[in-house]
Design a protein around this motif. Structure first.
Motif, PDB file in Angstrom:
ATOM      1  N   SER A   4       0.841  -1.192   0.000  1.00  0.00           N
ATOM      2  CA  SER A   4       0.000   0.000   0.000  1.00  0.00           C
ATOM      3  C   SER A   4       0.877   1.242   0.000  1.00  0.00           C
ATOM      4  O   SER A   4       1.991   1.239   0.538  1.00  0.00           O
ATOM      5  N   THR A   5       0.376   2.302  -0.590  1.00  0.00           N
ATOM      6  CA  THR A   5       1.111   3.559  -0.600  1.00  0.00           C
ATOM      7  C   THR A   5       0.586   4.477   0.503  1.00  0.00           C
ATOM      8  O   THR A   5      -0.581   4.389   0.908  1.00  0.00           O
ATOM      9  N   VAL A   6       1.452   5.324   0.968  1.00  0.00           N
ATOM     10  CA  VAL A   6       1.076   6.284   2.005  1.00  0.00           C
ATOM     11  C   VAL A   6       0.110   7.317   1.424  1.00  0.00           C
ATOM     12  O   VAL A   6       0.253   7.748   0.277  1.00  0.00           O
ATOM     13  N   GLU A   7      -0.862   7.708   2.200  1.00  0.00           N
ATOM     14  CA  GLU A   7      -1.846   8.706   1.768  1.00  0.00           C
ATOM     15  C   GLU A   7      -1.157  10.028   1.444  1.00  0.00           C
ATOM     16  O   GLU A   7      -0.259  10.474   2.158  1.00  0.00           O
ATOM     17  N   GLU A   8      -1.597  10.647   0.357  1.00  0.00           N
ATOM     18  CA  GLU A   8      -1.074  11.957  -0.026  1.00  0.00           C
ATOM     19  C   GLU A   8      -2.075  13.035   0.366  1.00  0.00           C
ATOM     20  O   GLU A   8      -3.275  12.899   0.140  1.00  0.00           O
ATOM     21  N   PHE A 163      10.614   5.270   1.541  1.00  0.00           N
ATOM     22  CA  PHE A 163      10.334   4.870   2.917  1.00  0.00           C
ATOM     23  C   PHE A 163       9.373   3.683   2.895  1.00  0.00           C
ATOM     24  O   PHE A 163       8.366   3.719   2.182  1.00  0.00           O
ATOM     25  N   THR A 164       9.673   2.667   3.667  1.00  0.00           N
ATOM     26  CA  THR A 164       8.741   1.567   3.908  1.00  0.00           C
ATOM     27  C   THR A 164       8.370   1.627   5.382  1.00  0.00           C
ATOM     28  O   THR A 164       9.240   1.516   6.252  1.00  0.00           O
ATOM     29  N   LEU A 165       7.072   1.819   5.661  1.00  0.00           N
ATOM     30  CA  LEU A 165       6.619   2.089   7.020  1.00  0.00           C
ATOM     31  C   LEU A 165       5.715   0.971   7.540  1.00  0.00           C
ATOM     32  O   LEU A 165       4.941   0.390   6.777  1.00  0.00           O
ATOM     33  N   PHE A 166       5.823   0.719   8.850  1.00  0.00           N
ATOM     34  CA  PHE A 166       5.035  -0.315   9.506  1.00  0.00           C
ATOM     35  C   PHE A 166       4.367   0.277  10.745  1.00  0.00           C
ATOM     36  O   PHE A 166       5.010   0.997  11.514  1.00  0.00           O
ATOM     37  N   PRO A 167       3.083  -0.041  10.976  1.00  0.00           N
ATOM     38  CA  PRO A 167       2.410   0.453  12.184  1.00  0.00           C
ATOM     39  C   PRO A 167       3.074  -0.071  13.451  1.00  0.00           C
ATOM     40  O   PRO A 167       3.689  -1.142  13.445  1.00  0.00           O
ATOM     41  N   PRO A 168       2.960   0.654  14.554  1.00  0.00           N
ATOM     42  CA  PRO A 168       3.598   0.220  15.807  1.00  0.00           C
ATOM     43  C   PRO A 168       3.200  -1.184  16.234  1.00  0.00           C
ATOM     44  O   PRO A 168       4.024  -1.916  16.799  1.00  0.00           O
ATOM     45  N   GLU A 169       1.954  -1.589  15.955  1.00  0.00           N
ATOM     46  CA  GLU A 169       1.500  -2.895  16.433  1.00  0.00           C
ATOM     47  C   GLU A 169       2.142  -4.060  15.679  1.00  0.00           C
ATOM     48  O   GLU A 169       1.952  -5.222  16.057  1.00  0.00           O
ATOM     49  N   GLN A 170       2.943  -3.776  14.643  1.00  0.00           N
ATOM     50  CA  GLN A 170       3.642  -4.842  13.922  1.00  0.00           C
ATOM     51  C   GLN A 170       4.999  -5.180  14.535  1.00  0.00           C
ATOM     52  O   GLN A 170       5.747  -5.998  13.985  1.00  0.00           O
ATOM     53  N   VAL A 171       5.305  -4.628  15.676  1.00  0.00           N
ATOM     54  CA  VAL A 171       6.619  -4.834  16.282  1.00  0.00           C
ATOM     55  C   VAL A 171       6.939  -6.314  16.463  1.00  0.00           C
ATOM     56  O   VAL A 171       8.082  -6.748  16.255  1.00  0.00           O
ATOM     57  N   ALA A 172       5.944  -7.129  16.814  1.00  0.00           N
ATOM     58  CA  ALA A 172       6.213  -8.558  17.063  1.00  0.00           C
ATOM     59  C   ALA A 172       6.583  -9.307  15.799  1.00  0.00           C
ATOM     60  O   ALA A 172       7.111 -10.425  15.875  1.00  0.00           O
ATOM     61  N   ASN A 173       6.328  -8.720  14.633  1.00  0.00           N
ATOM     62  CA  ASN A 173       6.607  -9.388  13.361  1.00  0.00           C
ATOM     63  C   ASN A 173       7.856  -8.847  12.664  1.00  0.00           C
ATOM     64  O   ASN A 173       8.153  -9.255  11.544  1.00  0.00           O
ATOM     65  N   LEU A 174       8.579  -7.948  13.322  1.00  0.00           N
ATOM     66  CA  LEU A 174       9.709  -7.276  12.676  1.00  0.00           C
ATOM     67  C   LEU A 174      11.073  -7.772  13.145  1.00  0.00           C
ATOM     68  O   LEU A 174      12.091  -7.310  12.652  1.00  0.00           O
ATOM     69  N   TYR A 175      11.114  -8.691  14.100  1.00  0.00           N
ATOM     70  CA  TYR A 175      12.376  -9.288  14.545  1.00  0.00           C
ATOM     71  C   TYR A 175      13.370  -8.201  14.987  1.00  0.00           C
ATOM     72  O   TYR A 175      14.416  -7.979  14.365  1.00  0.00           O
ATOM     73  N   ILE A 176      13.015  -7.537  16.078  1.00  0.00           N
ATOM     74  CA  ILE A 176      13.827  -6.434  16.580  1.00  0.00           C
ATOM     75  C   ILE A 176      15.116  -6.963  17.199  1.00  0.00           C
ATOM     76  O   ILE A 176      15.116  -7.957  17.930  1.00  0.00           O
ATOM     77  N   ALA A 205       6.218 -11.675   6.928  1.00  0.00           N
ATOM     78  CA  ALA A 205       5.209 -11.644   5.866  1.00  0.00           C
ATOM     79  C   ALA A 205       3.970 -10.890   6.333  1.00  0.00           C
ATOM     80  O   ALA A 205       3.345 -10.145   5.559  1.00  0.00           O
ATOM     81  N   GLU A 206       3.615 -11.059   7.598  1.00  0.00           N
ATOM     82  CA  GLU A 206       2.466 -10.330   8.145  1.00  0.00           C
ATOM     83  C   GLU A 206       2.776  -8.846   8.243  1.00  0.00           C
ATOM     84  O   GLU A 206       1.928  -7.994   7.949  1.00  0.00           O
ATOM     85  N   ALA A 207       3.996  -8.507   8.652  1.00  0.00           N
ATOM     86  CA  ALA A 207       4.386  -7.095   8.703  1.00  0.00           C
ATOM     87  C   ALA A 207       4.323  -6.464   7.318  1.00  0.00           C
ATOM     88  O   ALA A 207       3.825  -5.347   7.146  1.00  0.00           O
ATOM     89  N   MET A 208       4.813  -7.195   6.305  1.00  0.00           N
ATOM     90  CA  MET A 208       4.797  -6.654   4.941  1.00  0.00           C
ATOM     91  C   MET A 208       3.370  -6.454   4.440  1.00  0.00           C
ATOM     92  O   MET A 208       3.097  -5.545   3.642  1.00  0.00           O
ATOM     93  N   ALA A 209       2.445  -7.275   4.914  1.00  0.00           N
ATOM     94  CA  ALA A 209       1.054  -7.123   4.503  1.00  0.00           C
ATOM     95  C   ALA A 209       0.450  -5.824   5.021  1.00  0.00           C
ATOM     96  O   ALA A 209      -0.552  -5.336   4.479  1.00  0.00           O
ATOM     97  N   HIS A 210       1.063  -5.262   6.067  1.00  0.00           N
ATOM     98  CA  HIS A 210       0.577  -4.011   6.640  1.00  0.00           C
ATOM     99  C   HIS A 210       1.479  -2.817   6.301  1.00  0.00           C
ATOM    100  O   HIS A 210       1.246  -1.703   6.775  1.00  0.00           O
ATOM    101  N   ALA A 211       2.513  -3.051   5.495  1.00  0.00           N
ATOM    102  CA  ALA A 211       3.467  -1.995   5.184  1.00  0.00           C
ATOM    103  C   ALA A 211       2.864  -0.955   4.247  1.00  0.00           C
ATOM    104  O   ALA A 211       1.964  -1.243   3.458  1.00  0.00           O
ATOM    105  N   ARG A 212       3.399   0.259   4.343  1.00  0.00           N
ATOM    106  CA  ARG A 212       3.026   1.339   3.434  1.00  0.00           C
ATOM    107  C   ARG A 212       4.311   1.955   2.880  1.00  0.00           C
ATOM    108  O   ARG A 212       5.295   2.105   3.601  1.00  0.00           O
ATOM    109  N   VAL A 213       4.280   2.314   1.610  1.00  0.00           N
ATOM    110  CA  VAL A 213       5.469   2.808   0.940  1.00  0.00           C
ATOM    111  C   VAL A 213       5.264   4.260   0.517  1.00  0.00           C
ATOM    112  O   VAL A 213       4.183   4.641   0.067  1.00  0.00           O
ATOM    113  N   ALA A 214       6.325   5.046   0.671  1.00  0.00           N
ATOM    114  CA  ALA A 214       6.323   6.434   0.207  1.00  0.00           C
ATOM    115  C   ALA A 214       7.590   6.681  -0.593  1.00  0.00           C
ATOM    116  O   ALA A 214       8.689   6.462  -0.087  1.00  0.00           O
TER     117      ALA A 214
END
Length: 325
Positions: A4-8, A163-176, A205-214
């Motif tokens: 998904s793309t970031v809202e303009e 920029f590839t952005l992920f919502p805060p709630e995706q932290v568990a899927n990002l392997y910090i 894969a779940e994090a990427m499903a919620h990612a937004r690109v700018a």
């Protein structure tokens, strides 16, 4: 994978960002900046450069621009060197035509200290007046996914950035990665969204499903809300970005920032049996992050109600006494 793309949002419609909780692109927000219109950005910046010292991240060609960890997490892919802006631009021009150049990047340089006068000619009116900008200069750099504990407006001055952005709630899927050893002071994701390794990091894969690109061009700006994770890729041989960090919340007392509370919680709950950890998780969700207790009259809610300065000060003294035991 289609992202998904970031809202303009039109710059003319840019309002109080304190009420916004998702990223937004403002095309052409800084198109009128002299810094953006300059035919030679390096020459423009040299007008303000007084030769101040900066630190520059340098990685070998094998790093492919990746400023993060080595595969075993024992070291970083880059080192830091003292430099000046003038010699930094010389180095960038020298390697600009190489097919496999080293990575060179100055990151988060305080503009008012190194380039006095720049801010008066190049401003974002909606950013709080007391927020000091920082500048990022480099070649084709890839910054590992991380978050800021502040809100952020990033303005592209030269070159293009993705920029590839992920919502805060995706932290568990990002392997910090580790908290104690980080590339730049904040924990980063070990997963690379540019080169997904889903065998090693299947939850990503779940994090990427919620990612937004700018994807931003010179003059464009991106608003990144508090705690949104973002991976940044510079797409051109010379890329310059100016950003503004600010926090809508009042400044915390020393030792009482949210990150401090989390570290204290790690120490407190480490080693507890799982059933006790589960019980405390439910208690935290309800008491700390849940709504006010409507079943208790407002005047009787105590620390679960609206905390005035007197109540906060009393709690600080209580915490200090507990920590001194």
């Amino acid at each position: 994978m289609s992202l998904s793309t970031v809202e303009e949002i039109a710059p003319s419609a840019m309002t109080d960002l304190r009420t916004r909780s998702t990223p937004a692109i403002f095309r052409g927000l800084a198109a009128d900046w002299p810094a953006v219109q300059a035919a030679d950005p390096a020459a423009y910046l040299s007008r303000f450069d007084q030769g101040g010292a900066i630190n520059v991240a340098v990685a070998p060609p094998a790093a492919k621009g990746w400023l993060s960890y080595t595969p075993d997490l024992a070291a970083l892919t880059f080192t830091r060197e003292p430099d000046t802006l003038a010699t930094l631009f010389e180095r960038l021009r020298h390697v600009a035509c190489e097919s496999d150049p080293p990575t060179i990047a100055a990151q988060a340089v305080a503009v008012d200290e190194v380039l006095p006068g720049f801010t008066s000619e190049n401003r974002v009116d909606t950013v709080p007046a007391d927020v000091a900008p920082r500048i990022w200069i480099g070649n084709r750099v890839r910054v590992a996914t991380h978050h800021d504990m502040t809100s952020n407006i990033a303005v592209v001055m030269a070159g293009r950035r993705r920029f590839t952005l992920f919502p805060p709630e995706q932290v568990a899927n990002l392997y910090i990665g580790p908290f104690e050893f980080t590339p730049a002071g904040t924990p980063v994701s070990l997963f690379d969204p540019d080169e997904p390794d889903l065998d090693r990091f299947p939850l990503a894969a779940e994090a990427m499903a919620h990612a937004r690109v700018a994807e931003l061009a010179p003059g464009d700006a991106l608003f990144i809300p508090h705690m949104w994770w973002h991976h940044v890729r510079s797409l051109d041989p010379i890329s310059i970005l100016v950003n503004y960090w600010w926090n809508e919340a009042p400044p915390p007392q020393p030792g009482l920032a949210p990150i401090d509370a989390m570290i204290h919680a790690l120490l407190t709950f480490s080693g507890l049996p799982q059933n006790q950890r589960d019980a405390w998780r439910a208690m935290f969700d309800h008491v700390v992050f849940g709504p006010p207790p409507d079943h208790i009259p407002g005047a009787r809610r105590g620390i679960r109600g609206d905390l005035g300065e007197d109540s906060k000060e009393r709690l600080r003294r209580q915490i200090a006494q507990m920590m001194a035991r």
